[in-house]
Write an enzyme that holds these catalytic residues in place. Structure first.
Site, PDB file in Angstrom:
ATOM      1  N   TYR A 144     105.690 -29.593  26.706  1.00  0.00           N
ATOM      2  CA  TYR A 144     105.934 -28.158  26.622  1.00  0.00           C
ATOM      3  C   TYR A 144     104.586 -27.487  26.454  1.00  0.00           C
ATOM      4  O   TYR A 144     103.775 -27.912  25.614  1.00  0.00           O
ATOM      5  CB  TYR A 144     106.832 -27.834  25.438  1.00  0.00           C
ATOM      6  CG  TYR A 144     107.033 -26.352  25.184  1.00  0.00           C
ATOM      7  CD1 TYR A 144     106.417 -25.714  24.104  1.00  0.00           C
ATOM      8  CD2 TYR A 144     107.829 -25.579  26.020  1.00  0.00           C
ATOM      9  CE1 TYR A 144     106.601 -24.355  23.872  1.00  0.00           C
ATOM     10  CE2 TYR A 144     108.019 -24.219  25.787  1.00  0.00           C
ATOM     11  CZ  TYR A 144     107.395 -23.609  24.710  1.00  0.00           C
ATOM     12  OH  TYR A 144     107.574 -22.270  24.486  1.00  0.00           O
ATOM     13  N   ASP A 239      96.239 -29.987  26.944  1.00  0.00           N
ATOM     14  CA  ASP A 239      96.854 -28.959  26.095  1.00  0.00           C
ATOM     15  C   ASP A 239      96.845 -29.490  24.659  1.00  0.00           C
ATOM     16  O   ASP A 239      97.720 -30.263  24.263  1.00  0.00           O
ATOM     17  CB  ASP A 239      98.280 -28.665  26.581  1.00  0.00           C
ATOM     18  CG  ASP A 239      98.963 -27.656  25.687  1.00  0.00           C
ATOM     19  OD1 ASP A 239     100.122 -27.284  25.974  1.00  0.00           O
ATOM     20  OD2 ASP A 239      98.357 -27.231  24.672  1.00  0.00           O
ATOM     21  N   LYS A 267      97.722 -22.747  17.228  1.00  0.00           N
ATOM     22  CA  LYS A 267      98.189 -23.265  15.939  1.00  0.00           C
ATOM     23  C   LYS A 267      97.061 -23.362  14.906  1.00  0.00           C
ATOM     24  O   LYS A 267      96.567 -22.349  14.416  1.00  0.00           O
ATOM     25  CB  LYS A 267      98.918 -24.604  16.158  1.00  0.00           C
ATOM     26  CG  LYS A 267     100.173 -24.451  17.055  1.00  0.00           C
ATOM     27  CD  LYS A 267     100.928 -25.729  17.236  1.00  0.00           C
ATOM     28  CE  LYS A 267     101.988 -25.631  18.304  1.00  0.00           C
ATOM     29  NZ  LYS A 267     103.251 -25.054  17.840  1.00  0.00           N
TER      30      LYS A 267
HETATM   31  P1  KE4 Z   1     102.849 -20.698  21.469  1.00  0.00           P
HETATM   32  O1  KE4 Z   1     102.928 -19.767  22.629  1.00  0.00           O
HETATM   33  O2  KE4 Z   1     104.210 -20.984  20.865  1.00  0.00           O
HETATM   34  O3  KE4 Z   1     101.802 -20.278  20.422  1.00  0.00           O
HETATM   35  O4  KE4 Z   1     102.266 -22.109  21.995  1.00  0.00           O
HETATM   36  C1  KE4 Z   1     102.946 -22.755  23.054  1.00  0.00           C
HETATM   37  C2  KE4 Z   1     102.621 -24.231  23.021  1.00  0.00           C
HETATM   38  C3  KE4 Z   1     101.705 -24.736  23.925  1.00  0.00           C
HETATM   39  N1  KE4 Z   1     101.373 -26.044  23.935  1.00  0.00           N
HETATM   40  C4  KE4 Z   1     101.918 -26.904  23.045  1.00  0.00           C
HETATM   41  C5  KE4 Z   1     101.517 -28.347  23.082  1.00  0.00           C
HETATM   42  C6  KE4 Z   1     102.858 -26.444  22.086  1.00  0.00           C
HETATM   43  O5  KE4 Z   1     103.393 -27.321  21.201  1.00  0.00           O
HETATM   44  C7  KE4 Z   1     103.220 -25.085  22.073  1.00  0.00           C
HETATM   45  C8  KE4 Z   1     104.232 -24.531  21.089  1.00  0.00           C
HETATM   46  N2  KE4 Z   1     104.969 -25.524  20.354  1.00  0.00           N
HETATM   47  C9  KE4 Z   1     106.264 -25.102  19.843  1.00  0.00           C
HETATM   48  C10 KE4 Z   1     106.841 -26.218  18.960  1.00  0.00           C
HETATM   49  N3  KE4 Z   1     106.990 -27.446  19.580  1.00  0.00           N
HETATM   50  C11 KE4 Z   1     106.172 -23.838  19.089  1.00  0.00           C
HETATM   51  C12 KE4 Z   1     107.380 -23.501  18.263  1.00  0.00           C
HETATM   52  C13 KE4 Z   1     108.205 -22.411  18.895  1.00  0.00           C
HETATM   53  O6  KE4 Z   1     108.378 -22.439  20.135  1.00  0.00           O
HETATM   54  O7  KE4 Z   1     108.667 -21.558  18.125  1.00  0.00           O
END
Ligand code: KE4
Length: 431
Positions: A144, A239, A267
């Protein structure tokens, strides 16, 4: 435990916010019950609106490696607040954070700060396409990278396939250039590059997957990716939104010794505030406007509050140094071992994957979980029961079988003991 105030809030939230949450993972949909509303975080603990206290094994899905409301991070934010929150103009703080990121992740020679991980990956892919003049992108099942349309492609089986929209609102033509492979499938990767290498703009992956549950790369997978992308002139994007500053100060690329062309961060690097970043080789990043023709922008990009928090976080991690990461490694391993033993004693078949301070318990009879197909053999109903038992014992664990749990560097031996005991009880309840 009393959840009345959470329930009342959820009923109101559901009237005005889709699903009552501002991000689907928070909805508890796959574990049953309603989401808890949080009143505050204190170090390793969350306190909900009914006053219930939980050991936090999510840490806001990764950012809180140093726990909630760390005094040093709060102090940095507070000091900046008195000067205002955003200027829409460059500040010294952005330069300091950009330099700290480049120092931490040597493959990043130039970096652009944005406000989320999604923005970081979306922008990195646009830059890779602009730099190569190619359109096809490669991602992996179960990875993701945020919610940009072209990344929400449903995978085919383990062979490279053209992506099909997996969520409404993503037209087929938008994902037509997104090719999905099975993670860790070295043969499929080589076959794809043999057939289409010259058409591929970039490969993006989580070098250690967290978003299908924790799945590390098998030996040779990252190396093959590096070799194939170099040979084909495709951009290799790590990523590291989740793994950056978590599995090593320099992320998974430091841990595995593989140098990508671009890296995305989020994060932890934001210290708990909205901040993401993308960067890489200078010649690639020089295609970004106003230097080059690839446009990317953001009103609050690099804002002084988020950059202050990010700088405070990175200085804490630098001060902690290798001892901090060695302890995370040791605690992660100890907890993973404890989970395996408890599950064995309860005759509950599980696979526990763990890398440093990220781990997942897959409730599966499979002998290993190395890709999405393996992960999907998990008994999610059994996971849900285990999750709810942990919650009732005051442990706030990620509410999905397909997420990683995150340990924090500030956990004490008591915190660790609480988690091990609660997990043992929860496994016994499944027996
Ligand atoms: P954000 O747009 O949520 O800040 O980041 C997206 C993203 C990109 N790449 C990786 C490897 C990620 O894990 C994420 C976001 N992770 C999720 C949890 N697995 C965020 C939690 C959510 O969607 O609320």
């Amino acid at each position: 435990m009393n959840y009345d105030t959470s329930k009342a809030l959820f009923a109101k939230a559901a009237q005005v916010i889709p699903g009552g949450v501002n991000s689907p993972v928070r909805a508890f949909r796959s574990v049953g019950g309603d989401p808890l509303f949080i009143e505050r975080g204190e170090g390793a603990y969350l306190i909900d609106v009914d006053g219930n206290r939980y050991l936090d094994c999510i840490g806001s899905w990764g950012p809180l490696l140093m726990g909630h409301a760390h005094p040093r991070i709060l102090a940095a934010i507070t000091a900046q607040l008195s000067k205002g929150t955003t200027y829409g103009a460059p500040t010294a703080l952005e330069v300091q954070l950009a330099e700290a990121i480049c120092a931490a992740v040597p493959s990043i020679e130039m970096v652009r700060l944005v406000s989320s991980g999604t923005e970081a990956t979306m922008s990195a892919i646009r830059v890779a396409r602009g730099y190569t003049g190619r359109n096809k992108i490669v991602k992996f099942e179960g990875n993701y990278h945020g919610h940009a349309d072209f990344l929400l492609a449903k995978a085919g089986s383990g062979v490279a396939t053209l992506g099909l929209p997996e969520c409404a609102g993503v037209p087929a033509q938008v994902t037509a250039d997104t090719i999905t492979l099975s993670f860790n499938d070295i043969e499929a990767l080589q076959a794809l590059f043999d057939a289409h290498g010259e058409e591929i703009a970039c490969v993006i992956l989580e070098p250690i997957v967290g978003n299908m549950g924790c799945v590390p790369p098998i030996p040779g997978f990252l190396q093959t990716l590096r070799e194939q992308t170099t040979k084909a002139g495709a951009v290799l994007i790590f990523d590291e939104v989740m793994t950056g500053f978590r599995v090593a100060y320099g992320g998974a690329q430091e841990r595995y010794g593989i140098v990508p062309d671009m890296t995305t961060l989020g994060k932890i690097v934001g210290g708990g505030l909205p901040l993401g970043a993308y960067g890489g080789r200078r010649e690639i990043m020089e295609t970004v406007a106003p230097l080059g023709a690839v446009y990317q922008a953001g009103t609050l990009s690099g804002n002084p509050i988020a950059t202050s928090a990010g700088l405070a976080m990175l200085s804490l991690l630098q001060e902690g140094g290798t001892a901090l990461y060695e302890r995370l490694e040791q605690v992660g391993t100890e907890i993973a071992e404890s989970f395996r033993e408890s599950a064995r004693n309860a005759n509950v078949p599980v696979i526990v994957n763990q890398v440093g301070s990220m781990l997942t318990v897959f409730f599966t009879e499979a002998t290993a979980v190395t890709n999405y197909a393996d992960a999907k053999t998990s008994d999610t109903a059994r996971f849900a029961k285990w999750f709810r038992n942990l919650l009732a014992q005051g442990v706030y664990y990620p509410p999905s079988q397909y997420e990683a749990a995150f340990l924090s560097a500030i956990w004490t031996t008591d915190d660790i003991h609480l988690l091990k005991q609660a997990a043992d009880t929860a496994f016994q309840a499944l027996a």
